[in-house]
Design an enzyme around this catalytic site. Structure first.
Site, short mmCIF file in Angstrom:
data_model
loop_
_atom_site.label_atom_id
_atom_site.label_comp_id
_atom_site.label_asym_id
_atom_site.label_seq_id
_atom_site.Cartn_x
_atom_site.Cartn_y
_atom_site.Cartn_z
N LYS A 89 0.82 -1.22 0.00
CA LYS A 89 0.00 0.00 0.00
C LYS A 89 0.86 1.27 0.00
O LYS A 89 0.34 2.35 -0.27
CB LYS A 89 -0.98 0.01 1.17
N ASP A 90 2.17 1.14 0.30
CA ASP A 90 3.07 2.30 0.25
C ASP A 90 3.69 2.50 -1.13
O ASP A 90 4.41 3.47 -1.34
CB ASP A 90 4.21 2.13 1.26
N THR A 125 -5.37 9.29 13.06
CA THR A 125 -4.99 8.70 11.78
C THR A 125 -4.59 9.82 10.84
O THR A 125 -5.14 10.91 10.91
CB THR A 125 -6.12 7.88 11.13
N ARG A 154 -8.17 8.29 3.56
CA ARG A 154 -9.18 7.25 3.39
C ARG A 154 -9.86 6.94 4.71
O ARG A 154 -11.10 6.92 4.81
CB ARG A 154 -8.52 5.98 2.83
N ARG A 155 -9.06 6.73 5.75
CA ARG A 155 -9.65 6.42 7.05
C ARG A 155 -10.46 7.59 7.59
O ARG A 155 -11.51 7.41 8.21
CB ARG A 155 -8.54 6.03 8.03
N ARG A 170 1.28 10.45 12.82
CA ARG A 170 2.38 9.99 11.96
C ARG A 170 3.38 9.23 12.81
O ARG A 170 3.30 9.18 14.02
CB ARG A 170 3.08 11.19 11.28
N GLY A 171 4.36 8.63 12.13
CA GLY A 171 5.40 7.87 12.82
C GLY A 171 5.23 6.39 12.58
O GLY A 171 4.22 5.94 12.02
N ARG A 178 3.27 5.36 17.07
CA ARG A 178 1.82 5.61 17.12
C ARG A 178 1.21 5.01 18.38
O ARG A 178 0.37 5.63 19.04
CB ARG A 178 1.16 5.05 15.86
N CYS A 231 -1.76 9.60 -1.84
CA CYS A 231 -2.10 9.88 -0.45
C CYS A 231 -3.03 11.07 -0.32
O CYS A 231 -3.60 11.31 0.74
CB CYS A 231 -0.83 10.14 0.35
#
Length: 301
Positions: A79-80, A123, A127-128, A145-146, A151, A238
């Site tokens: 997904k990245d 988040t 999308r989320r 982030r992180g 997180r 993104c």
């Protein structure tokens, strides 16, 4: 083949993923070492990815190592990986997928519905954000982030009432016990490629492409190809609140569900699905492109 060098990010999860591929190759008699790298995406933690360049920030340094010959393969969370790879690079395979769902993690609340009005949810995925706002517009959604450990630490420090993470990462690091609930697809449709690992190589490395073919899970590769085709057709990045998830049906056909939303919650979430035979990559990608057409048409199907 002489020593195979895997380029990887240095987070705990990325190293787990690289070591997983290392073990699979070693089982087949190959000598494999790791080259740990810090990517731009790992360094920029004060802004959302959509504002600083998107998914490619997690792969550019790894691709440079492949280009310069310092590494032979790069292992990514699929997904990245940008939907279109730079010229000269290919995905050599997609491995068997882990749980593709999103997971709610909270120290105090057992479900999304149990969160009180105005609860803070972390988040940085648009999308989320869009999917959460469609379900619970009263929540306060804040950037997060992180790496995975960072997180979780921010949650444990009380900065958030709950956070949403990929179930796959938690399971891979033995943190499944932190999951309060794994969302069903009707509530939180996953991102394209979520839970899958992809291996990238230079396109001219035919030896590696042939070798890595033995690691591929064809069904999951076709499923994720369909998902990535939705995103590619929609110009996915993104900066786009887009979800796509494909599943095989009992009759051997492939069903894809996709959703498109507004992270500000000003317009209704558009959800579509499409179903077709998908025995090869062309058919799988055609199915994804059809789902994208339905999304652009506003969900009429």
């Amino acid at each position: 083949m002489s020593n195979i060098v895997i380029a990887t990010r240095e987070s705990r999860l990325a190293l787990w993923q690289a070591e997983h591929v290392q073990a699979l190759l070693q089982e087949r008699g190959h000598t494999v070492s790791l080259l740990g790298l810090t990517t731009t995406g790992d360094q920029i933690l004060d802004r959302t990815l959509s504002k600083v360049g998107g998914k490619g920030l997690f792969v550019k340094e790894l691709e440079l190592a492949l280009e310069e010959g310092r590494a032979d393969i790069a292992v990514h969370s699929l997904k990245d990986v940008p939907m279109d790879l730079p010229e000269g690079f290919v995905l050599a395979c997609v491995l068997e997928r882990e749980d593709p769902r999103d997971a709610l993690v909270s120290s105090r609340y057992e479900s999304l519905d149990a969160l009180p009005q105005g609860a803070v949810v972390g988040t940085s995925s648009l999308r989320r954000v869009a999917l959460l706002r469609a379900r619970r517009p009263d929540l306060r959604i804040e950037p997060l982030r992180g790496n995975l450990d960072t997180r979780l630490r921010k949650l444990d420090e009380g900065q958030y009432d709950a956070i949403v993470l990929a179930a796959a990462g938690l399971k891979r690091l033995g943190l499944e016990g932190r999951i309060r609930v794994a969302f069903d697809a009707d509530t939180m449709l996953p991102a394209a490629g979520q839970g899958a690992l992809g291996i990238e190589v230079r396109a001219d490395r035919k030896d590696l492409i042939e070798l890595l073919g033995s690691l591929a899970h064809r069904g999951d590769w076709l499923s994720t190809a369909a998902e990535r085709a939705v995103s590619r057709a929609m110009g996915g990045s993104c900066s786009m609140p887009l979800a796509a998830h494909a599943r095989w049906q009992a009759d051997g056909s492939l069903r894809i569900d996709a959703a498109w939303g507004d992270p500000e919650g000003n317009t209704a979430l558009v959800k579509v699905h499409a179903l077709a035979a998908a025995g090869d990559f062309a058919q799988a990608e055609a199915l994804g492109e059809h789902a994208a057409e339905l999304l652009r048409a506003g969900g009429a199907h």
